[in-house]
Design an enzyme around this catalytic site. Structure first.
Site, PDB file in Angstrom:
ATOM      1  N   VAL A   1     -11.427   0.365   5.701  1.00 30.65           N
ATOM      2  CA  VAL A   1     -12.596  -0.500   5.460  1.00 30.65           C
ATOM      3  C   VAL A   1     -12.864  -0.611   3.962  1.00 30.65           C
ATOM      4  O   VAL A   1     -13.066   0.394   3.283  1.00 30.65           O
ATOM      5  CB  VAL A   1     -13.854   0.062   6.153  1.00 30.65           C
ATOM      6  CG1 VAL A   1     -15.056  -0.847   5.906  1.00 30.65           C
ATOM      7  CG2 VAL A   1     -13.615   0.217   7.649  1.00 30.65           C
TER       8      VAL A   1
ATOM      9  N   VAL B   1       0.831  -1.208   0.000  1.00 33.96           N
ATOM     10  CA  VAL B   1       0.000   0.000   0.000  1.00 33.96           C
ATOM     11  C   VAL B   1       0.868   1.262   0.000  1.00 33.96           C
ATOM     12  O   VAL B   1       0.627   2.203  -0.773  1.00 33.96           O
ATOM     13  CB  VAL B   1      -0.958  -0.005   1.219  1.00 33.96           C
ATOM     14  CG1 VAL B   1      -1.782   1.273   1.250  1.00 33.96           C
ATOM     15  CG2 VAL B   1      -1.872  -1.223   1.177  1.00 33.96           C
TER      16      VAL B   1
ATOM     17  N   LYS C   1     -13.561  -4.358  10.543  1.00 31.70           N
ATOM     18  CA  LYS C   1     -14.188  -3.426   9.599  1.00 31.70           C
ATOM     19  C   LYS C   1     -15.637  -3.164  10.004  1.00 31.70           C
ATOM     20  O   LYS C   1     -16.116  -2.027   9.940  1.00 31.70           O
ATOM     21  CB  LYS C   1     -14.108  -3.994   8.175  1.00 31.70           C
ATOM     22  CG  LYS C   1     -12.662  -4.097   7.664  1.00 31.70           C
ATOM     23  CD  LYS C   1     -12.572  -4.929   6.397  1.00 31.70           C
ATOM     24  CE  LYS C   1     -11.146  -5.065   5.904  1.00 31.70           C
ATOM     25  NZ  LYS C   1     -11.002  -6.061   4.842  1.00 31.70           N
TER      26      LYS C   1
HETATM   27  N1  HSE Z   1      -7.013  -9.426   3.642  1.00 27.48           N
HETATM   28  C1  HSE Z   1      -8.110  -8.539   3.386  1.00 27.48           C
HETATM   29  C2  HSE Z   1      -9.053  -9.176   2.376  1.00 27.48           C
HETATM   30  C3  HSE Z   1      -7.721  -7.193   2.866  1.00 27.48           C
HETATM   31  O1  HSE Z   1      -8.833 -10.291   1.921  1.00 27.48           O
HETATM   32  O2  HSE Z   1     -10.050  -8.550   2.055  1.00 27.48           O
HETATM   33  C4  HSE Z   1      -7.190  -6.311   3.938  1.00 27.48           C
HETATM   34  O3  HSE Z   1      -8.154  -6.068   4.916  1.00 27.48           O
END
Ligand code: HSE
Length: 425
Positions: free
Chosen positions: A131, A12, A204
């Site tokens: 999120v 990121v 989230k």
């Molecule tokens: N590992 C998460 C997913 C992404 O598979 O959506 C990061 O929160």
């Protein structure tokens, strides 16, 4: 000029550096000023990265970024709810710097303490990337829908799980094979626990629920169940029932209080959430004036997540600010938890020994808990082994259904690994 410093240069972080450079012209005109990356910090300076760091200062320790006089914003992309990420966030806010983070674990667990620090220092916290990656759901809840009284939020919040369930359905793969495929494609972490056991979705959901209801994030009250026990057979039965199986995060207000859960559920094919496939995420919000609003998109990956981080940077540069959870922390409510009181329809899949009276025994247990059966599907007997049977119920009390399921699991003629799931509206 807005001076930022970035801590963490993984996928990121590198994506943010690339995006700020690639779209610098549009970004500065939308931000009303140029955005300058003054400094960065990451664990390994020598590592080859997919971004150009020319002209950017390097700090050995992330904490040093929070001390830099000419830095206005700290972008925390280290990850993890505790440790260096938390220390940096606290130091940044105490030193009067705005904080942008993609860290769901940090905001879900410590968002209130951090929001109070931000209020005391008169700075902002922004976390759009925390999120559902690139989906602007924080902005939608905090700003776009802010005139509404919101009654529920539902989301497919983990791309790894959604990919696994999609492949199990489309390819008839078992859980382990689909997980290995997700890992190979880079969706799942090497340790997939946070994804497949629902912890990532729960972080989230806690954030979404806080924004939806103007309440404090309450991670501890989320009922949590992962997807390891789902079989390709369940996906086939779901299809026969005109449903799809998704790992769903749900937060809704009930007369008993706030009900929050992350669990695999059957979603009728007529719901837009049923058609969100592969690694995509989606969030369905319900407001009293707006009705239903659904946002769908990529919930992970360098580019979508960088898109969300940079949107936060532009908002800060423009001076578009709101309190971290939409209202000042003193106005956030503590809602009672509604546990076990919700009425839902259920799907129960069993493997039964083929002998007289077994189905009658099961119906008796269900009836004795005051639950009414809606349908019963029995598959033809396979050449060897047990007979798969699925029972769906009319609306049933959650506690009663779980009691019935426990009792049924103890019946001798019921095979191992029975499965109980809610059927969402
Ligand atoms: N590992 C998460 C997913 C992404 O598979 O959506 C990061 O929160």
């Amino acid at each position: 000029m807005l001076n930022i410093a970035i801590a963490g240069l993984g996928t990121v972080g590198a994506g943010v550096v690339r995006l700020l450079k690639q779209n610098a012209g549009t970004i500065s005109s939308r931000a009303g000023k140029a955005i300058k990356i003054k400094a960065v910090s990451a664990r390994n300076k020598g590592k080859k990265r997919d971004c150009d760091l020319t002209g950017i200062d390097w700090a050995e320790k992330p904490q040093a970024l929070a001390e830099m006089e000419d830095v206005d914003v700290i972008v925390e992309l280290i990850g993890g709810g505790e440790g260096p990420a938390k220390q940096l966030a606290e130091a940044a806010l105490k030193n009067g710097k705005h904080l942008i983070t993609a860290n769901k674990a940090l905001i879900a667990a410590h968002g209130i303490e951090l929001a109070k620090l931000a209020e005391a220092s008169k700075v902002q916290i922004a976390y759009e990337a925390a999120v559902a990656g690139g989906i602007p759901v924080i902005k939608a809840l905090r700003e776009g829908l802010s005139g509404n009284s919101l009654t529920s939020v539902r989301g497919i919040l983990n791309g790894t799980c959604n990919y696994i369930l999609t492949r199990m359905r489309e390819g008839g793969l078992d859980f382990k094979t689909a997980l290995a495929e997700a890992q190979k494609l880079g969706y799942a972490e090497a340790d997939p626990t946070a994804d497949v056991d629902g912890h990532d979705s729960a972080n989230k959901l806690a954030i979404l629920a806080a924004l939806t209801f103007g309440s404090k994030p309450d991670l501890a009250s989320i009922r949590l169940e992962g997807i390891r026990h789902i079989t390709p057979l369940d996906l086939q039965f779901a299809d026969q029932l005109e449903c799809r199986i998704k790992l769903l995060g749900v937060a809704k207000l009930t007369p008993m209080g706030l009900e929050q859960h992350v669990a695999p559920a059957l979603i009728p094919k007529k719901s837009p959430l049923a058609h969100v496939n592969g690694p995509l995420n989606a969030v369905l919000m319900r407001g009293d004036f707006v009705g239903d609003v659904m946002l769908e998109g990529q919930g992970a990956g360098a580019e979508p997540t960088a898109s969300a981080v940079v949107a936060d940077i532009i908002d800060l540069a423009r001076g578009r600010t709101t309190p971290a959870f939409g209202v000042p922390t003193k106005d956030l409510k503590t809602l009672p938890t509604a546990r076990g009181s919700t009425k839902m329809r259920y799907y129960m899949r069993l493997q039964l020994m083929d002998k007289p009276g077994v189905v009658a025994d099961i119906s008796t247990v269900i009836g004795s808990e005051g639950i009414s059966i809606e349908s019963l599907i029995q598959r033809g007997k396979p050449s060897s082994g047990a007979v798969p049977v699925v029972v769906t119920t009319h609306e049933a009390d959650m506690s009663a259904m779980h009691r019935a399921f426990e009792k049924i699991s103890q019946i001798k003629a019921v095979g191992l690994h029975p499965c109980l799931m809610q059927i969402e509206e």
